[in-house]
Write a protein that holds these residues in place. Structure first.
Motif, mmCIF file in Angstrom:
data_model
loop_
_atom_site.group_PDB
_atom_site.id
_atom_site.type_symbol
_atom_site.label_atom_id
_atom_site.label_comp_id
_atom_site.label_asym_id
_atom_site.label_seq_id
_atom_site.Cartn_x
_atom_site.Cartn_y
_atom_site.Cartn_z
ATOM 1 N N ARG A 79 0.822 -1.216 0.000
ATOM 2 C CA ARG A 79 0.000 0.000 0.000
ATOM 3 C C ARG A 79 0.852 1.261 0.000
ATOM 4 N N SER A 80 0.294 2.265 -0.651
ATOM 5 C CA SER A 80 0.757 3.644 -0.538
ATOM 6 C C SER A 80 -0.503 4.502 -0.533
ATOM 7 N N LYS A 81 -0.339 5.798 -0.607
ATOM 8 C CA LYS A 81 -1.498 6.689 -0.519
ATOM 9 C C LYS A 81 -2.499 6.471 -1.665
ATOM 10 N N PHE A 82 -1.995 6.206 -2.880
ATOM 11 C CA PHE A 82 -2.865 6.090 -4.045
ATOM 12 C C PHE A 82 -2.797 4.719 -4.713
ATOM 13 N N PHE A 83 -2.315 3.735 -4.008
ATOM 14 C CA PHE A 83 -2.076 2.438 -4.641
ATOM 15 C C PHE A 83 -2.172 1.337 -3.606
ATOM 16 N N GLU A 84 -2.748 0.211 -4.007
ATOM 17 C CA GLU A 84 -2.720 -0.982 -3.171
ATOM 18 C C GLU A 84 -2.945 -2.211 -4.042
ATOM 19 N N VAL A 85 -2.251 -3.259 -3.698
ATOM 20 C CA VAL A 85 -2.369 -4.528 -4.401
ATOM 21 C C VAL A 85 -1.921 -5.624 -3.438
ATOM 22 N N ALA A 86 -2.360 -6.842 -3.694
ATOM 23 C CA ALA A 86 -1.971 -7.974 -2.862
ATOM 24 C C ALA A 86 -1.138 -8.937 -3.694
ATOM 25 N N TYR A 87 -0.134 -9.505 -3.072
ATOM 26 C CA TYR A 87 0.613 -10.619 -3.642
ATOM 27 C C TYR A 87 0.320 -11.801 -2.740
ATOM 28 N N VAL A 88 -0.173 -12.894 -3.321
ATOM 29 C CA VAL A 88 -0.649 -14.029 -2.544
ATOM 30 C C VAL A 88 0.226 -15.244 -2.820
ATOM 31 N N LEU A 89 0.600 -15.927 -1.738
ATOM 32 C CA LEU A 89 1.339 -17.181 -1.822
ATOM 33 C C LEU A 89 0.434 -18.278 -1.289
ATOM 34 N N ASP A 90 -0.013 -19.154 -2.185
ATOM 35 C CA ASP A 90 -0.870 -20.274 -1.789
ATOM 36 C C ASP A 90 -0.396 -21.540 -2.504
ATOM 37 N N ILE A 91 -1.220 -22.573 -2.512
ATOM 38 C CA ILE A 91 -0.792 -23.846 -3.113
ATOM 39 C C ILE A 91 -0.574 -23.725 -4.624
ATOM 40 N N ASN A 92 -1.145 -22.714 -5.259
ATOM 41 C CA ASN A 92 -0.971 -22.512 -6.701
ATOM 42 C C ASN A 92 0.295 -21.746 -7.037
ATOM 43 N N GLY A 93 0.930 -21.142 -6.041
ATOM 44 C CA GLY A 93 2.143 -20.379 -6.274
ATOM 45 C C GLY A 93 2.032 -18.976 -5.709
ATOM 46 N N LYS A 124 -0.365 -12.830 -12.400
ATOM 47 C CA LYS A 124 -1.237 -13.692 -11.606
ATOM 48 C C LYS A 124 -0.452 -14.851 -10.988
ATOM 49 N N ILE A 125 0.492 -15.395 -11.726
ATOM 50 C CA ILE A 125 1.410 -16.390 -11.169
ATOM 51 C C ILE A 125 2.822 -16.005 -11.592
ATOM 52 N N ILE A 126 3.582 -15.514 -10.622
ATOM 53 C CA ILE A 126 4.973 -15.142 -10.857
ATOM 54 C C ILE A 126 5.870 -16.355 -10.637
ATOM 55 N N SER A 127 5.557 -17.124 -9.616
ATOM 56 C CA SER A 127 6.300 -18.334 -9.291
ATOM 57 C C SER A 127 5.290 -19.415 -8.933
ATOM 58 N N ASP A 128 5.499 -20.601 -9.482
ATOM 59 C CA ASP A 128 4.571 -21.688 -9.168
ATOM 60 C C ASP A 128 5.098 -22.602 -8.067
ATOM 61 N N THR A 129 6.146 -22.157 -7.380
ATOM 62 C CA THR A 129 6.700 -22.926 -6.271
ATOM 63 C C THR A 129 6.549 -22.141 -4.970
ATOM 64 N N GLN A 130 6.694 -22.827 -3.868
ATOM 65 C CA GLN A 130 6.657 -22.177 -2.560
ATOM 66 C C GLN A 130 7.968 -21.417 -2.360
#
Length: 157
Positions: A79-93, A124-130
């Motif tokens: 997050r910043s003042k005008f921006f937000e995004v999530a990066y998620v690490l799950d079983i899909n990568g 959407k998928i940067i890495s498919d490994t843990q």
């Protein structure tokens, strides 16, 4: 005809061997990003989360990254003042997503202007490994600038 097949077969083997040698000499790594252009420092931690500050070298602005872990899924909110995004690490990568609307702090009208939708799909998928936290943070810092539309790159400066 047999001699032509032999020559082509041998040439194919030599070519394949050459490709293998080239790939092993220069392995591709998701963590190969140089971090000379950004710094990541630990921030004050809140209950049940870890937090870091991300700052690009030519920027007066910074981003705050918080990580929440629930049911084996790690969500890094940037997050910043005008921006937000999530990066998620799950079983899909590991990959980028929009922050859930219930957790969003930046109005959708602003995000629609700032975030590059095509790049969000590409990430959407940067890495498919843990991966570990350090690798995740470096990937976030490396890929985040691509998510910002050209008209809003000043948010990084």
């Amino acid at each position: 005809m047999k001699s032509i097949n032999r020559v082509l077969g041998r040439a194919s083997l030599v070519f394949a061997f050459f490709i293998v040698i080239c790939l092993s000499a220069n392995p591709v790594s998701a963590t190969a990003a140089l971090n000379d252009s950004f710094t990541i420092t630990a921030a004050e931690n809140s209950v049940n989360s870890s937090a870091w500050n991300l700052k690009y070298s030519e920027s007066a602005n910074g981003f705050k990254i918080t990580m929440l872990e629930k049911n084996g899924v790690k969500e890094y909110n940037v997050r910043s003042k005008f921006f937000e995004v999530a990066y998620v690490l799950d079983i899909n990568g590991f990959g980028a997503r929009m922050i859930k609307s219930g957790d969003a702090q930046v109005p959708g009208q602003i995000l629609d202007q700032v975030i590059n939708e095509n790049e969000l799909k590409n990430q959407k998928i940067i890495s498919d490994t843990q991966i570990d936290n350090e690798t995740a943070l470096n990937l976030i810092a490396s890929y985040l600038p691509d998510l910002i539309n050209d008209n809003y790159k000043h948010l990084l400066q």
